[in-house]
Design a protein around this motif. Structure first.
Motif, PDB file in Angstrom:
ATOM      1  N   ASP A 121       2.473   1.625  -3.339  1.00  0.00           N
ATOM      2  CA  ASP A 121       1.745   2.170  -4.555  1.00  0.00           C
ATOM      3  C   ASP A 121       1.337   3.509  -4.221  1.00  0.00           C
ATOM      4  O   ASP A 121       1.218   4.285  -5.229  1.00  0.00           O
ATOM      5  CB  ASP A 121       0.363   1.294  -4.143  1.00  0.00           C
ATOM      6  CG  ASP A 121       0.458  -0.061  -4.832  1.00  0.00           C
ATOM      7  OD1 ASP A 121       1.136  -0.201  -5.635  1.00  0.00           O
ATOM      8  OD2 ASP A 121      -0.479  -0.947  -4.523  1.00  0.00           O
ATOM      9  N   THR A 122       1.302   4.097  -3.096  1.00  0.00           N
ATOM     10  CA  THR A 122       1.113   5.561  -2.956  1.00  0.00           C
ATOM     11  C   THR A 122       2.158   6.329  -3.540  1.00  0.00           C
ATOM     12  O   THR A 122       2.171   7.138  -4.218  1.00  0.00           O
ATOM     13  CB  THR A 122       0.711   5.969  -1.340  1.00  0.00           C
ATOM     14  OG1 THR A 122       0.009   4.977  -0.861  1.00  0.00           O
ATOM     15  CG2 THR A 122       0.565   7.047  -1.232  1.00  0.00           C
ATOM     16  N   THR A 123       3.344   5.881  -3.023  1.00  0.00           N
ATOM     17  CA  THR A 123       4.346   6.719  -3.715  1.00  0.00           C
ATOM     18  C   THR A 123       4.631   6.543  -5.324  1.00  0.00           C
ATOM     19  O   THR A 123       4.792   7.311  -5.919  1.00  0.00           O
ATOM     20  CB  THR A 123       5.772   6.301  -2.907  1.00  0.00           C
ATOM     21  OG1 THR A 123       6.029   4.920  -3.148  1.00  0.00           O
ATOM     22  CG2 THR A 123       6.081   6.665  -1.369  1.00  0.00           C
ATOM     23  N   SER A 143      10.677   5.785  -6.000  1.00  0.00           N
ATOM     24  CA  SER A 143       9.437   5.495  -4.999  1.00  0.00           C
ATOM     25  C   SER A 143       9.570   4.458  -4.062  1.00  0.00           C
ATOM     26  O   SER A 143       9.040   4.212  -3.172  1.00  0.00           O
ATOM     27  CB  SER A 143       8.216   4.980  -6.136  1.00  0.00           C
ATOM     28  OG  SER A 143       8.338   3.766  -6.512  1.00  0.00           O
ATOM     29  N   ARG A 201      -3.191   4.003  -8.770  1.00  0.00           N
ATOM     30  CA  ARG A 201      -3.588   3.317  -7.280  1.00  0.00           C
ATOM     31  C   ARG A 201      -3.893   4.664  -6.456  1.00  0.00           C
ATOM     32  O   ARG A 201      -3.841   5.834  -6.857  1.00  0.00           O
ATOM     33  CB  ARG A 201      -2.243   2.798  -6.676  1.00  0.00           C
ATOM     34  CG  ARG A 201      -1.954   1.583  -7.265  1.00  0.00           C
ATOM     35  CD  ARG A 201      -3.038   0.460  -6.816  1.00  0.00           C
ATOM     36  NE  ARG A 201      -2.447  -0.897  -7.330  1.00  0.00           N
ATOM     37  CZ  ARG A 201      -2.274  -1.261  -8.605  1.00  0.00           C
ATOM     38  NH1 ARG A 201      -2.601  -0.613  -9.589  1.00  0.00           N
ATOM     39  NH2 ARG A 201      -1.788  -2.618  -8.731  1.00  0.00           N
ATOM     40  N   TRP A 202      -4.358   4.433  -5.169  1.00  0.00           N
ATOM     41  CA  TRP A 202      -4.930   5.428  -4.347  1.00  0.00           C
ATOM     42  C   TRP A 202      -3.582   6.229  -4.137  1.00  0.00           C
ATOM     43  O   TRP A 202      -2.432   5.531  -4.023  1.00  0.00           O
ATOM     44  CB  TRP A 202      -5.405   4.822  -3.036  1.00  0.00           C
ATOM     45  CG  TRP A 202      -5.651   5.837  -2.154  1.00  0.00           C
ATOM     46  CD1 TRP A 202      -6.844   6.234  -2.089  1.00  0.00           C
ATOM     47  CD2 TRP A 202      -4.898   6.557  -1.009  1.00  0.00           C
ATOM     48  NE1 TRP A 202      -6.707   7.425  -1.104  1.00  0.00           N
ATOM     49  CE2 TRP A 202      -5.807   7.501  -0.388  1.00  0.00           C
ATOM     50  CE3 TRP A 202      -3.462   6.443  -0.837  1.00  0.00           C
ATOM     51  CZ2 TRP A 202      -5.210   8.228   0.432  1.00  0.00           C
ATOM     52  CZ3 TRP A 202      -2.929   7.029   0.313  1.00  0.00           C
ATOM     53  CH2 TRP A 202      -3.760   8.028   0.880  1.00  0.00           C
ATOM     54  N   PRO A 203      -3.397   7.418  -4.071  1.00  0.00           N
ATOM     55  CA  PRO A 203      -4.697   8.630  -3.958  1.00  0.00           C
ATOM     56  C   PRO A 203      -5.048   8.928  -5.300  1.00  0.00           C
ATOM     57  O   PRO A 203      -5.854   9.939  -5.389  1.00  0.00           O
ATOM     58  CB  PRO A 203      -4.167   9.507  -3.072  1.00  0.00           C
ATOM     59  CG  PRO A 203      -2.700   9.470  -3.355  1.00  0.00           C
ATOM     60  CD  PRO A 203      -2.217   8.166  -3.544  1.00  0.00           C
ATOM     61  N   ASN A 236       2.074   6.098  -7.236  1.00  0.00           N
ATOM     62  CA  ASN A 236       1.074   6.826  -7.725  1.00  0.00           C
ATOM     63  C   ASN A 236       1.692   8.227  -7.811  1.00  0.00           C
ATOM     64  O   ASN A 236       1.471   9.208  -8.775  1.00  0.00           O
ATOM     65  CB  ASN A 236      -0.135   7.076  -7.200  1.00  0.00           C
ATOM     66  CG  ASN A 236      -1.046   7.842  -7.627  1.00  0.00           C
ATOM     67  OD1 ASN A 236      -1.175   8.825  -6.662  1.00  0.00           O
ATOM     68  ND2 ASN A 236      -1.879   7.740  -8.581  1.00  0.00           N
ATOM     69  N   LEU A 237       2.224   8.918  -6.600  1.00  0.00           N
ATOM     70  CA  LEU A 237       2.562  10.420  -6.718  1.00  0.00           C
ATOM     71  C   LEU A 237       3.975  10.395  -7.562  1.00  0.00           C
ATOM     72  O   LEU A 237       3.921  11.621  -8.270  1.00  0.00           O
ATOM     73  CB  LEU A 237       3.065  10.566  -5.290  1.00  0.00           C
ATOM     74  CG  LEU A 237       1.831  10.537  -4.204  1.00  0.00           C
ATOM     75  CD1 LEU A 237       2.432  11.070  -2.726  1.00  0.00           C
ATOM     76  CD2 LEU A 237       0.770  11.750  -4.644  1.00  0.00           C
ATOM     77  N   ALA A 251       0.950  -1.059   0.152  1.00  0.00           N
ATOM     78  CA  ALA A 251       0.096  -0.152   0.085  1.00  0.00           C
ATOM     79  C   ALA A 251       0.971   1.298  -0.136  1.00  0.00           C
ATOM     80  O   ALA A 251       0.700   2.169  -0.794  1.00  0.00           O
ATOM     81  CB  ALA A 251      -0.994  -0.109   1.211  1.00  0.00           C
ATOM     82  N   LEU A 252       1.998   1.141   0.889  1.00  0.00           N
ATOM     83  CA  LEU A 252       2.883   2.371   0.924  1.00  0.00           C
ATOM     84  C   LEU A 252       3.461   2.562  -0.369  1.00  0.00           C
ATOM     85  O   LEU A 252       3.570   3.746  -1.029  1.00  0.00           O
ATOM     86  CB  LEU A 252       3.786   2.081   1.934  1.00  0.00           C
ATOM     87  CG  LEU A 252       3.412   2.279   3.207  1.00  0.00           C
ATOM     88  CD1 LEU A 252       4.531   1.960   4.159  1.00  0.00           C
ATOM     89  CD2 LEU A 252       3.189   3.995   3.757  1.00  0.00           C
TER      90      LEU A 252
END
Lengths: 338, 658
Positions: B87-89, B151, B98-100, B91-92, B84-85
């Motif tokens: 995926d967040t980075t 990431s 992925r979320w967000p 994405n950013l 999850a972590l």
């Protein structure tokens, strides 16, 4: 002087080594420092009994490694003693729980360190306020109190500086301010001025005497500098190999050294600077004419001693003549110095 | 009394050296017997039948732990959180869906924030370096792969930091934990990275998660060591001042110990970041996308131009991260006069936020500010390719590389390798033990013999010897170049500083990068392997030589001058003996680096342990992977233990302190 002593320690031992308690129990009576060393232990403090009364300044003296720093750390329980008892205001500090000990330090004790022991990442203000922060005072009151002490030690305007931006003397002022922030009853100073150069040291001693004049705390002061001890002390304790050789007023130590070691230690001292008219006064004789103050040292009276023609000079303390001083006694002391 | 103890120690010394000589003599006898054909085969190499199936045993244990004890379930559970972590980075930074779902952040924003951060930490130069790195990365068309790498890095480094500092504090509080951790850490630090990779894959799935896990584990040990070191170094008086201020234990840790150990902890952070970067690049071997994977692919298809460009990106990233974190180490909090307004105290933070928002808005309108398109980048892969090939075809260069390939390889390296392979196993063990006995002592000798016997028992003896051969030859050549270079450089202050700067910078390069010039110059040959190890190992050798020589006290060189020593006499009689312990540390590091690099060089094509290790990555041969990894680790540890013992003995004897 009948009141309870502030610090009272009896037969205190601090032995360093692998199993000090067990060793001390089995150790034969009267073992010397060297014999203990041969057994692989170090007697940091060796059978010390000493009392400090309220408002008194006790100076502990000795060469490095004589155990003076260790002794003072026993008083504040930075070191756990191996045997004996230490009482602060009648309370045995060895029986205190960790919490009670922290309370004691938060409210009653202040300590100044040789190399200052400042926290490098905090400003002057934050360093001074640190003990207050630890006991949970709110930001506003601790700031007010810290500013007050900073002013007292003459560091106004430097509140936002970091220790590395200050000179040695200024850093020690911060150390002093921090130790005073909680208004301690007992003030420990571990060679506070040794790391400073001579000129600054002199200045800091004057500053210290001024503060003590204002605050009148009970003080245990450590130094290896005899001149410093003479300037400051009510009583001096001389330590060697962990044991106290002699504990007495400065003039008694100079006039009547208890051991050979103390005699050697004080040999180089200019006695005329230590011995007062009071010590030389003989109660049976009174003398005539103008009297001298009992507190004056022989050195301070030098001019008078040389020019006066009287055999006996009267000595007064609190307006009462307590006796007469033989002028020749004074002159002898003066001449001996060289 | 002192005299007596000195005499007895002399005697011990004598017998120690004598015993070492006896061991060498026995080894020599074994070798002579072998060449005369008299040595029974069983004494030359351990017979197959006697080799215990370590791999199978280990596999059984792993399987038991994995399935029966349910470790796999636990790790797969942990994977969820980590994924999850990541995926967040992801994405950013590069817009993975992925979320967000906000990303990707425009490259201009990142470059601007990096510039502000660089300025805050180290002034204009660092600002230019930081911004320049990101601008280069974007313009050369590697933004996405670089962000894939980043990431993982931005997650792995903080996690490694938190775990490292926690363990460090615990180890400092509990001596038993410290004692238990120390040997584990030294094994971990010598374990080849391939051994980190396979378990990560098995327990944490292929891809970024496994890459992150391997990276985290790889980066933890120095953080632990630096934390413990820093906490131990807090001055006694500061701690006592804390006690006297009435600190509780927790307050003492938070307000006194950790802030006072700030520098060492930040040095740990620097090391964590650098190791993470080095490892993230290497996780390409287990299929982690990013700079490493691209580099691997480009080198594999011999596209030197593109490889070179990626190499530059990696190096720039490494240097930027290193300089920034080092600037953070020395950065002291500044004091503000009373009454400074809030915005002035935080001007840098506000500036960074403003720059970030500004470029986000700009990129809404101007496409290029957000992403540099495929056709828009300035990559010169083809042209560089031709340039490099042209350079290699210059007659002088060609004949030099050819000479090195033909002469050094055929006349020196290969005979040396064959010689090492011809020594009977017990003779090698005896020789290594003699070496450890001579330099270290009895304990080191016993450990050395034990470690090498284990290597023999592992059944990978010949491959281990080839690994050892690569290490020894590369380090020897590195010494021939590095030591004179260091000695000459140390003569003047200016050159010392220059060369040290080069070494410092070179040391921050992820090891993978060193393969690029090796392949460029020598293609896929043995000499390329040696060359890549050689340049990697030369760095610590040169650096510690300079540092050792510069640290010789001035009084001593002055005394030598006044005694009428010539420059040579001074060097040989005064400077070198005093610098030797420090140089030994450099030598040790060179060997450790070499053991590390030799495994990576498997990519070029070797016949040693590294090759086998790399092969295991394709499958699930955890047992074999571990056996191979431990072999490397045991050989490296033997040298580490012996040389470090010698260096500290010498330091003490010379009165130079620990």
């Amino acid at each position: 002087m009948t009141q309870q002593p502030v610090i009272s320690c009896k037969n205190v031992w601090k032995v360093f080594g692998s199993k000090p308690e067990a060793y001390l129990k089995t150790m034969p009576e009267g073992h010397s420092y060297d014999e203990i060393s041969a057994d692989g232990y170090i007697a940091g403090v060796k059978d010390v009994s000493i009392e400090v009364s309220r408002g008194e300044m006790l100076v502990i003296m000795g060469l490095s490694g004589s155990g003076k720093s260790t002794l003072v750390r026993c008083f504040s329980r930075l070191h756990e003693i191996t045997s004996g008892t230490i009482e602060i205001d009648g309370q045995d500090i060895m029986s205190l729980s960790e919490k009670e000990l922290i309370e004691l330090r938060r409210n009653k004790m202040g300590m100044v360190f040789q190399s200052f022991g400042l926290l490098p990442h905090r400003t002057v203000l934050e360093n001074v306020a640190f003990p207050l922060e630890m006991r949970g005072q709110d930001k506003h009151t601790r700031r007010a109190r810290a500013l007050e002490v900073i002013k007292l030690v003459g560091l106004e305007g430097r509140e936002e500086y970091f220790p590395r931006e200050l000179s040695g003397g200024q850093q020690q002022r911060v150390g002093i301010a921090r130790s005073l922030a909680i208004e301690p009853d007992i003030w420990f100073l571990d060679e506070p001025f040794s790391a400073l150069d001579p000129l600054i040291r002199r200045e800091m001693q004057d500053e210290f005497l001024r503060l003590q004049g204002l605050l009148g705390k009970t003080i245990v002061f450590i130094t290896h500098d005899f001149d410093e001890a003479l300037r400051l002390a009510d009583r001096i304790a001389i330590m060697k190999d962990g044991a106290v050789e002699q504990c007495d007023t400065p003039d008694q130590i100079v006039l009547h050294p208890a051991t050979e070691y103390v005699r050697k230690f004080t040999e180089e001292i200019d006695k005329a600077r230590v011995i007062t008219a009071k010590t030389l006064a003989i109660a049976e004789t009174k003398g005539t004419g103008e009297a001298v103050s009992a507190d004056a040292t022989v050195k301070q009276l030098a001019k008078l001693l040389v020019h006066d023609t009287r055999e006996v000079i009267p000595v007064t303390e609190d307006g009462i003549i307590i006796g007469g001083m033989n002028r020749t006694d004074g002159l002898t002391l003066l001449l001996e110095a060289d | 009394m002192l005299d007596v103890t000195k005499k007895t120690s002399d005697k011990i010394e004598l017998t120690r050296h004598k015993m070492a000589l006896i061991l060498v003599a026995v080894a020599a006898v074994l070798m002579v017997l072998r060449y005369a054909g008299l040595l029974p085969e069983a004494l030359f190499r351990l017979p197959e039948a006697m080799i215990p199936p370590f791999a199978i045993w280990l596999d059984t244990i792993f399987n038991f732990v994995k399935d029966d004890l349910g470790l796999l379930k636990l790790t797969r559970f942990l994977t969820g959180g980590l994924e999850a972590l990541l995926d967040t980075t992801a994405n950013l930074l590069f817009g993975k869906r992925r979320w967000p779902n906000l990303g990707p952040i425009p490259w201009t924003s990142i470059a601007a924030v990096a510039a502000v951060l660089g300025y805050y930490l180290g002034g204009w130069r660092l600002a230019v370096l930081a911004a320049g790195t990101f601008v280069w990365t974007a313009l050369i068309g590697q933004w996405k792969i670089a962000m894939e790498t980043m990431s993982v890095l931005v997650i792995a480094a903080p996690v490694a930091f938190v775990i490292g500092i926690t363990l460090g504090i615990l180890a400092w509080r509990n001596p038993w934990l410290d004692r238990a951790l120390k040997p584990i850490l030294s094994v971990l630090q010598t374990l080849p990275f391939f051994t980190y990779l396979l378990p990560a894959v098995i327990f944490f799935k292929v891809g970024p998660t496994a890459g992150a896990v391997a990276t985290i584990i790889y980066a933890i040990p120095p953080m632990i060591l630096m934390t413990t070191l820093g906490l131990q170094k807090v001055p006694e008086e500061v701690v006592e001042a804390g006690h006297m201020s009435g600190c509780s234990r927790w307050q003492l840790l938070c307000y006194v110990y950790i802030p006072s150990a700030r520098q060492e902890i930040l040095v740990g952070v620097n090391q964590v970041i650098m190791l993470c970067l080095a490892m993230v690049v290497l996780t390409a071997f287990i299929g982690m996308p990013g700079l490493g994977a691209k580099l691997l692919a480009m080198m594999g298809s011999f596209k030197l131009g593109r490889s070179f460009e990626i190499g530059v990106t990696i190096v720039l990233l490494a240097v930027t991260l290193d300089r920034m974190s080092k600037a953070w180490v020395v950065k002291q909090p500044a004091h503000f006069e009373k009454g400074t307004p809030w915005w002035k105290r935080h001007v840098m933070l506000l500036l960074a936020i403003a720059a970030f928002i500004f470029f986000v808005i700009v990129s809404q309108f101007i496409e290029v500010a957000s992403t540099v398109g495929r056709k828009q980048n300035f990559s010169q892969g083809k042209e560089l390719d031709n340039l490099i090939k042209g350079f290699l075809n210059i007659e002088v260069v060609k004949s030099t590389t050819y000479f090195l390939r033909a002469f050094v390889n055929v006349q020196i390296l290969i005979p040396f390798r064959n010689f090492i392979l011809s020594i009977p196993t017990p003779a090698v063990i005896l020789l290594v033990a003699a070496f450890a006995l001579w330099l270290g002592g009895r304990k080191q000798a016993v450990l050395a013999a034990m470690f090498f016997s284990l290597v023999a028992l592992s059944g990978w003896w010949d491959r281990s010897m080839i690994t050892l051969y690569s290490v020894i030859s590369a380090v020897s050549i590195a010494m021939l170049i590095g030591l004179p270079l260091g000695i000459v450089a140390s003569r003047t202050e200016r050159w010392s500083r220059r060369i040290l700067l080069v070494c410092d910078t070179a040391q921050t390069f992820p090891s993978f990068v060193y393969l690029i010039p090796a392949i460029m110059l020598f293609g896929i040959t043995d000499i390329a392997v040696i060359f890549s190890i050689l340049i990697f190992a030369m760095v610590p050798l040169t650096r510690y030589t300079i540092e050792g020589l510069r640290a010789v006290p001035h009084e001593m060189t002055e005394a030598a001058d006044m005694a009428g020593a010539t420059r040579m006499q001074k060097l040989w009689k005064v400077q070198l003996p005093l610098a030797l312990p420090t140089m030994a540390v450099g030598f040790n590091q060179a060997i450790m680096f070499a053991f590390f690099m030799v495994i990576i060089a498997a990519f070029i094509g070797t016949q040693d342990l590294g090759q086998e290790l790399q092969r295991t990555l394709a499958g699930t041969d955890l047992g074999k992977n571990f056996v191979l990894g431990i072999c490397v680790s045991l050989m490296a540890l033997t040298f580490d233990l012996t040389i470090m013992k010698w260096a500290s003995d010498q330091k003490r004897a010379l009165g130079l302190g620990e």
